[in-house]
Design an enzyme around this catalytic site. Structure first.
Site, PDB file in Angstrom:
ATOM      1  N   SER A 120      -5.389   4.350  -0.968  1.00 40.45           N
ATOM      2  CA  SER A 120      -5.011   2.939  -0.993  1.00 40.45           C
ATOM      3  C   SER A 120      -6.162   2.101  -1.545  1.00 40.45           C
ATOM      4  O   SER A 120      -7.320   2.240  -1.118  1.00 40.45           O
ATOM      5  CB  SER A 120      -4.654   2.471   0.423  1.00 40.45           C
ATOM      6  OG  SER A 120      -4.395   1.087   0.430  1.00 40.45           O
ATOM      7  N   SER A 121      -5.860   1.222  -2.511  1.00 37.73           N
ATOM      8  CA  SER A 121      -6.861   0.297  -3.051  1.00 37.73           C
ATOM      9  C   SER A 121      -7.071  -0.824  -2.049  1.00 37.73           C
ATOM     10  O   SER A 121      -6.132  -1.558  -1.718  1.00 37.73           O
ATOM     11  CB  SER A 121      -6.400  -0.275  -4.391  1.00 37.73           C
ATOM     12  OG  SER A 121      -6.231   0.742  -5.338  1.00 37.73           O
ATOM     13  N   SER A 152       0.834  -1.199   0.000  1.00 34.19           N
ATOM     14  CA  SER A 152       0.000   0.000   0.000  1.00 34.19           C
ATOM     15  C   SER A 152       0.871   1.252   0.000  1.00 34.19           C
ATOM     16  O   SER A 152       1.787   1.391   0.794  1.00 34.19           O
ATOM     17  CB  SER A 152      -0.907  -0.008   1.224  1.00 34.19           C
ATOM     18  OG  SER A 152      -1.705   1.151   1.256  1.00 34.19           O
ATOM     19  N   GLY A 153       0.546   2.180  -0.918  1.00 32.80           N
ATOM     20  CA  GLY A 153       1.294   3.425  -1.018  1.00 32.80           C
ATOM     21  C   GLY A 153       2.448   3.382  -1.985  1.00 32.80           C
ATOM     22  O   GLY A 153       3.164   4.371  -2.131  1.00 32.80           O
ATOM     23  N   ASN A 161      -1.004   5.286   2.891  1.00 29.28           N
ATOM     24  CA  ASN A 161      -1.360   5.797   1.567  1.00 29.28           C
ATOM     25  C   ASN A 161      -2.679   6.540   1.680  1.00 29.28           C
ATOM     26  O   ASN A 161      -3.617   6.068   2.315  1.00 29.28           O
ATOM     27  CB  ASN A 161      -1.492   4.628   0.571  1.00 29.28           C
ATOM     28  CG  ASN A 161      -1.700   5.118  -0.846  1.00 29.28           C
ATOM     29  OD1 ASN A 161      -1.615   6.301  -1.126  1.00 29.28           O
ATOM     30  ND2 ASN A 161      -1.981   4.192  -1.755  1.00 29.28           N
ATOM     31  N   THR A 210      -2.007   1.753  -8.067  1.00 35.28           N
ATOM     32  CA  THR A 210      -3.201   2.267  -8.741  1.00 35.28           C
ATOM     33  C   THR A 210      -2.827   3.272  -9.824  1.00 35.28           C
ATOM     34  O   THR A 210      -3.380   3.260 -10.934  1.00 35.28           O
ATOM     35  CB  THR A 210      -4.139   2.911  -7.709  1.00 35.28           C
ATOM     36  OG1 THR A 210      -4.477   1.940  -6.720  1.00 35.28           O
ATOM     37  CG2 THR A 210      -5.406   3.419  -8.377  1.00 35.28           C
ATOM     38  N   GLU A 248       2.034  -8.407   2.510  1.00 36.24           N
ATOM     39  CA  GLU A 248       1.795  -7.527   3.651  1.00 36.24           C
ATOM     40  C   GLU A 248       2.136  -8.235   4.952  1.00 36.24           C
ATOM     41  O   GLU A 248       1.835  -9.429   5.123  1.00 36.24           O
ATOM     42  CB  GLU A 248       0.321  -7.076   3.702  1.00 36.24           C
ATOM     43  CG  GLU A 248      -0.052  -6.098   2.601  1.00 36.24           C
ATOM     44  CD  GLU A 248      -1.457  -5.547   2.783  1.00 36.24           C
ATOM     45  OE1 GLU A 248      -2.148  -5.998   3.721  1.00 36.24           O
ATOM     46  OE2 GLU A 248      -1.859  -4.668   2.013  1.00 36.24           O
ATOM     47  N   GLY A 282       0.259  -6.208  -2.694  1.00 33.01           N
ATOM     48  CA  GLY A 282       1.525  -6.908  -2.525  1.00 33.01           C
ATOM     49  C   GLY A 282       1.592  -7.628  -1.184  1.00 33.01           C
ATOM     50  O   GLY A 282       0.640  -7.638  -0.392  1.00 33.01           O
TER      51      GLY A 282
END
Length: 1283
Positions: free
Chosen positions: A212-213, A160-161, A209, A165, A406, A404
């Protein structure tokens, strides 16, 4: 061994920077336990080492900053980390290749590298020809799809971040731009418009982020047979539903809720009865309702049309329950009851049991999550419906934007599923990398040896195999009283001490550890069962089924009508289908559905050609271009980049072509080796001599493969050779300097010794004698000098007096003589001028009289002819008028006789005037040569005045000269004719010579000389002209003289004038051609679009005097108007215009071939625009028949060549058919300049499609000139037609 030598650099571990560079200060010997190194800050350190595992070596400086990590000689983690840091921090480059992977580091800053100009720059280019970029990966996928007709996938992953996206968004934007269809232009816009919608309902602010998605997304972009976008389809994976009801500190719920709250006062949202985000528990839980720099109300404009239901979810709180039920048209009392009570059905009775506060909150949150989950799936299906396409898709490119690997302080069910998905993607990635490595070796005929790489299949089996973690979790979910603790105990019993990848934490009984490919992760078993079941009480579902809000009611129907528009031909559906049965036993768990959708994703990816983008987050503070080595190293281990490096390092990671190796290491070659013509053979001989171990390299068909460290060894040999050469140069220079210094010191010592020894020899008596002698010499020399000076002064004064008197008398006599001569000259010149004016006036009067006589004769002949005709026709009616006409004829005859007598008298006067002229010539010959020259100049200027050129009737001087010739012929005076012709030719030559740069004067005399020559040819007996004459014209031909000799002289004179005329026009227009045709840009829409990396050429003309295309057209119009005013023959005019247009085309074409900065698509467009201006000028002047347009054809084809595509064989064939006016070498040279290729390599490689199309089997010459100028235009019979 590189460790055994000083000045070698290594990497040693560091707590802060992960790895730190150090330089070896003492030779290392095998078996030493310490390595003596010096850090970059100067610190000396004895680093303990294991002889079996020495520190990794650092790459040479030449390899630092490579755009492909696999090009590094030493492939290991510190080298990769340092190379990324140098490119990111120092060069501000965020993209780097790692084999087939594009590593993208988030800059946390907007960069100007994503515009349409950049997209068009990467379009059609090979992946290795341009700098690393997300557009290069997209272009490679698009090119492979078009070339191989095979589906492609772009896998974008990262934590994330990291920028996943944004990367996926730019990828889809690239496809929408390069494949835009004119017939279906809104499809690409719809594909791009789906991103803001999915981001609004699926993205949220986290601590890492701001956007973040919180779900995985696989978007398939469909193409037709023309490879233009026709539609798209989207699949989603594992939406984080728990975020709807819970957010950690400094986090937010999904963006759509805050957009709705920010737009609560808008008229279209007032019925939702919303307030600010701080009023709702679901939006204020994280304590951060606002994102800096983000306007939620403005973002709502893009997403507000289809989301009326989202506002109702915020009402699922205690104080907003009535509003929630009102908006969904539900029974508020029943909803309040069953949110706080639970129905238990047994075989004998039904029990209603009140729930605790915590149970009621869980029931409320479960209902909110269920509604949002159904709404998210509905939005995805509506997007797919908007992106549907008629007909059949030909190919597609999938863009996978997925989470990704985590690992957090507390990891739950969501992190377990995410890491499970990354295990599957990593396995697919390893197999693909291994396959590409094998194909590369087979292509180069390199012996293939099996490479050991990490296989994570055991971890995948642990998770998804029979009796694996997921199956045990589903089994526990089926039990009525299943708990997280029971499920965890089953995991302990089945895997602890039985599977090396599963561990039990020492200090916890509520967690388990799984050894993933990236790292060990500890998972908390709390809420695993609840999140896997994802259940809502049946009574609440029944209440929602009764809702009058049809969209909400359809979500919970037993057999809902499918909203998806796709037919059975499209088998890709949403990863979360609508539930079909309320029976708990038949429901699929979240883990089962995720495993099924992941399996479908793997099938799709394995059926396509994958392309990988790994997004890296450089720091946790979101600072622009700040590089945290620890965080980056952690992500590199997790995303598989280092695994790719490790696979490459086990084989032959460094690969050089033979040409590259020869260019780089020719300094290591001997003269004997360089004498061999075959460079490939030279490389083999040199390598066998430099590297004794033949297992350290392999020779391929086009490349040399090196094992790790060999390129660094060759670089060290090269640097040693250069250092030795520098030492030799330094030795010679320093020796010369020291010898020069020694000689200066020696000379100084000798001088010092000389003065010192002389000083010692001087005594006091010697000093006195010397001083006395000096005094005597001083006075004696002074007396002698004064005496000599006085004598010289007296002599000089005497000489000056006599000289000045002589000069004054001489000057007086000269002034007196000149004064008398001036007076004589004044009267003589006045008398001569008056006589000359009178002679000329009489001469002109004679000419006028002769001309009028001829006109009267013609008029008389015409009147006689007309009279005869009228007499025959009207004899009976006009007899009386006939007598009148006869009387008039008699009167005219009397006048003719009288005029004849006048003519004879004038002839006699003319002869007398000739005698007077002879006397004048004798008198003028006595004048000085200077006065003679001035007199002739005045005569020439008087005869041919410049101002008369514009106002004079065209051809009048030529006709006057010819009348003089006819007069001489009439008198049969050969001397007069010869004198007149010589004077005329000499006068024309003198005027042309004095005005050799005057275009108007040259045009005037070219026209009149040409007319005069035509008159001589027409009336002096030239056969070609006599045939075209009328009988009356033949009657007026010359009677006594044949002027063929003078015709030839006049023809040569006209040719000389024409050549000078062309030279003057070329000199005037030549400085305007390159600035006007090439450098000036009149198309303002493309003036700023230069490829990244072009340098500006300095113009040859000052900016204040820059010529434009208008300047060229004005100059051409000036030439044309001047030639027309002077009555230049039309054929000569067309020939001159054709010569000018050829000059413009040739100079422009040569300049274009010689200037690389001009070889661009926009410059080709500008040149073709300028050519159209020239053609329009020809049409305006009615000069199409001059064939001047054809002279611009090579330039037009060269400009077209700049704009056309140059990729496939069809493009080469089109170029071959179109460029008929350009030679093969010109086309190849032009392509070599425009595409930045080596011309010789294009000519030598027979596989080049352009060369094979233009000259199949022919050896091209690289020395042929680009173009050449023709010979000067000659004179033909067309230019000599009669008037």
């Amino acid at each position: 061994c590189a460790y055994g030598k000083m000045l070698s650099k290594v990497w040693i571990p560091d707590n802060e920077e992960v790895w730190q560079s150090a330089e070896i200060t003492k030779n290392y010997k095998t078996g030493d336990c310490f390595l003596h190194v010096q850090l970059e800050d100067g610190t000396e350190l004895n680093y303990p080492v294991d002889p079996a595992a020495l520190p990794p070596l650092r790459n040479p400086d030449i390899l630092v900053g490579e755009n492909d990590l696999t090009a590094l000689s030493y492939l290991h983690e510190p080298a990769v980390l340092h190379n990324l840091k140098v490119r990111f921090v120092e060069s501000k480059l965020i993209y780097t290749y790692s084999g087939i992977i594009l590593v993208a580091i988030n800059p946390y800053k907007q960069l100007p590298i994503y515009g349409d100009a950049i997209i068009h720059a990467y379009s059609g280019q090979n992946m290795g020809d341009m700098d690393p970029h997300i557009f290069a990966v997209a272009e490679e996928a698009y090119k492979q799809m078009a070339r191989n007709n095979k589906n492609q996938s772009i896998i974008v992953s990262g934590e994330s971040g990291a920028g996943k996206t944004v990367s996926a968004r730019y990828t889809m934007r690239y496809f929408a731009t390069v494949s835009k269809s004119s017939s279906n232009a809104d499809v690409e816009d719809k594909v791009l418009a789906s991103n803001p919608i999915t981001e609004a309902v699926g993205n949220a602010k986290t601590t890492r982020n701001d956007n973040s998605s919180r779900f995985g997304k696989y978007t398939e972009i469909s193409f037709d047979q023309s490879y233009q976008i026709i539609g798209a389809n989207m699949r989603t994976y594992l939406l984080e539903k728990s975020r709807v009801v819970f957010q950690s500190e400094n986090e937010r719920n999904y963006h759509i809720f805050y957009q709705l709250c920010a737009s609560a006062m808008q008229p279209e949202f007032k019925h939702l009865k919303l307030g600010s985000a701080e009023e709702f528990n679901y939006t204020r839980m994280g304590g951060s309702t606002v994102i800096e720099g983000v306007d939620d109300r403005a973002n709502m404009v893009e997403t507000q049309k289809t989301f009326a239901l989202l506002g109702k979810l915020l009402g699922l709180e205690d104080k907003h329950l009535n509003i929630f039920c009102e908006l969904l048209d539900l029974n508020c009392d029943k909803m309040a009851q069953w949110l706080c009570h639970r129905k238990i059905i047994t075989t004998s009775e039904t029990v209603i049991k009140p729930m605790t506060r915590a149970q009621a909150v869980n029931a409320r949150d479960a209902l909110a999550k269920k509604i949002y989950s159904h709404l998210f799936d509905f939005i995805v299906e509506r997007i797919n419906q908007a992106l549907q396409f008629p007909g059949k898709q030909h190919t597609f490119i999938g863009v996978l934007d997925i989470y990704g690997f985590e690992t957090f302080d507390v990891n739950s069910f969501e992190q377990f599923c995410i890491n499970y998905a990354n295990e599957k993607l990593q396995q697919q990635f390893n197999l693909h990398v291994f396959k590409l490595e094998q194909e590369e070796y087979m292509k180069e005929d390199i012996p293939w040896t099996l490479i050991d790489f990490y296989d994570n299949q055991p971890v995948i089996d642990l998770i998804e195999a029979k009796m694996g973690i997921l199956e045990l979790l589903d089994e526990e979910c089926l039990l009525p009283h299943g708990t997280d603790g029971n499920w965890l105990q089953k995991l302990y019993n089945n895997f602890v001490n039985k599977n090396a990848l599963f561990e039990k934490p020492r200090m916890s009984n509520t967690s388990f550890i799984v050894q993933h490919f990236a790292d060990k992760v500890e998972y908390k078993c709390e809420a695993f069962l609840e999140k896997n079941r994802d259940t809502v009480h049946e009574v609440l579902i029944e209440i929602l089924k009764e809702s009058k809000f049809h969209l909400c009611a359809n979500f919970f129907q037993d057999d809902p009508v499918s909203i998806s528009p796709f037919s059975s031909s499209i088998n890709i559906k949403s990863a979360r289908p609508v539930l079909k049965s309320p029976n708990k036993q038949l429901r699929m768990t979240v883990g089962s559905k995720f495993r099924s959708s992941l399996s479908l994703l793997m099938v799709t990816l394995n059926a396509t050609t994958p392309h990988y983008v790994r997004c890296i987050k450089p720091n946790d503070e979101k600072l622009p271009f700040e590089f945290d080595s620890k965080r980056v190293a952690q992500q590199l281990r997790a995303c598989g980049v280092l695994e790719t490096i490790r696979i490459s390092a086990q084989s032959y990671p460094s690969r050089w072509t033979y040409i590259e190796f020869f260019s780089r290491y020719s300094i290591l070659m001997t003269q004997q080796e360089l004498s061999i013509n075959d460079k490939k053979q030279i490389c083999k001989i040199v390598l066998q001599r430099l590297i004794q171990d033949h297992n350290q390299y392999q020779f391929g068909r086009t490349k040399i493969f090196f094992r790790a460290g060999q390129v660094a060894y060759l670089e060290k040999l090269r640097s040693d050779k250069l250092r030795h050469a520098c030492i030799m140069i330094q030795k010679s220079v320093r020796g010369w300097l020291h010898r020069k210094k020694f000689l200066r010191m020696k000379q100084a010592a000798i001088i010092i010794q000389q003065y010192f020894r002389g000083q010692q020899a001087i005594t006091a008596r010697t000093l006195k004698q010397t001083w006395a002698a000096i005094i005597i010499q001083k006075y004696c020399r002074g007396y002698l000098v004064r005496r000599l000076c006085q004598l010289i002064h007296v002599a000089a004064v005497t000489i000056q007096a006599y000289t000045r008197g002589f000069l004054a008398r001489k000057k007086y006599r000269k002034m007196l003589e000149e004064h008398k001569a001036v007076i004589l000259q004044k009267y003589a010149r006045a008398w001569l001028a008056r006589r000359r004016f009178q002679n000329i006036r009489r001469f002109v009067l004679n000419i006028q009289l002769s001309y009028r006589v001829q006109q009267l004769q013609k008029k008389m002949e015409e009147q006689v002819r007309d009279t005869s005709q009228f007499m025959i026709l009207l004899e009976s009616h006009f007899q009386s008028q006939k007598e009148t006409y006869e009387k008039e004829i008699e009167g005219l005859n009397f006048k003719v006789e009288h005029l004849s007598q006048d003519i004879n008298h004038l002839q006699k006067l003319f002869r007398e005037e000739n005698d007077i002229n002879d006397g004048i010539r004798l008198e003028v010959s006595r004048l000085t040569s200077e006065n003679l020259v001035r007199s002739r100049c005045r005569k020439a200027k008087y005869v041919f005045p410049r101002g008369v050129v514009v106002n004079m009737i065209p051809g009048l001087p030529a006709h006057i000269l010819f009348m003089c010739v006819r007069y001489a012929d009439y008198l049969n005076d050969a001397d007069m004719l010869k004198s007149f012709m010589n004077v005329t030719i000499d006068g024309i030559k003198q005027v042309v010579k004095e005005h050799s740069e005057d275009f108007e004067m040259l045009s005037f005399w070219l026209s009149n000389t040409h007319y005069f020559l035509n008159c001589l040819k027409q009336y002096s007996g030239e056969e070609g002209f006599m045939k075209c004459n009328t009988p009356r014209q033949n009657k007026n031909c010359l009677k006594h003289f044949d002027l063929s000799e003078y015709r030839q002289i006049l023809s040569d004179l006209a040719i000389c004038i024409y050549h000078q005329f062309i030279i003057v026009m070329e000199n005037n227009i030549q400085p305007m051609i390159v600035p006007g045709m090439l450098e000036y840009e009149s198309l303002q829409g493309i003036s700023g679009l230069k490829p990244t990396g072009f340098r500006k050429r300095s113009s040859s003309i000052d900016d204040t005097d820059t010529y434009t295309m208008t300047s060229i057209l004005q100059q051409l119009s000036y030439f044309y108007s001047t030639m027309c005013q002077n009555g230049l023959d039309p054929e000569l005019l067309k020939q001159a215009v054709k010569q000018l247009f050829f000059l413009i085309g040739a100079i422009t074409l040569n300049s274009l071939f010689l200037r690389k900065d001009m070889c661009s698509c926009r410059k080709g467009m500008q040149i073709r625009c300028n050519i159209s201006y020239l053609e329009e000028w020809l049409k305006d002047k009615n000069l199409q028949s001059s064939n001047a347009k054809e002279t611009l054809e090579p330039l037009s084809q060269a400009a077209w060549l700049l704009q056309v595509k140059k990729i496939t064989d069809d493009d080469a064939k089109e170029i071959c058919e179109h460029c008929t006016s350009l030679s093969t070498v010109q086309v190849v040279n032009h392509l070599a300049i425009g595409l930045s290729f080596d011309k010789n390599s294009i000519l030598q490689h027979s596989t080049s499609p352009l060369v094979s199309w233009f000259n199949p089997g022919q050896q091209l010459s690289t020395t042929q000139p680009l173009t050449h100028f023709p010979h000067p235009v000659g004179w033909g019979r067309k230019s000599g037609k009669k008037k």
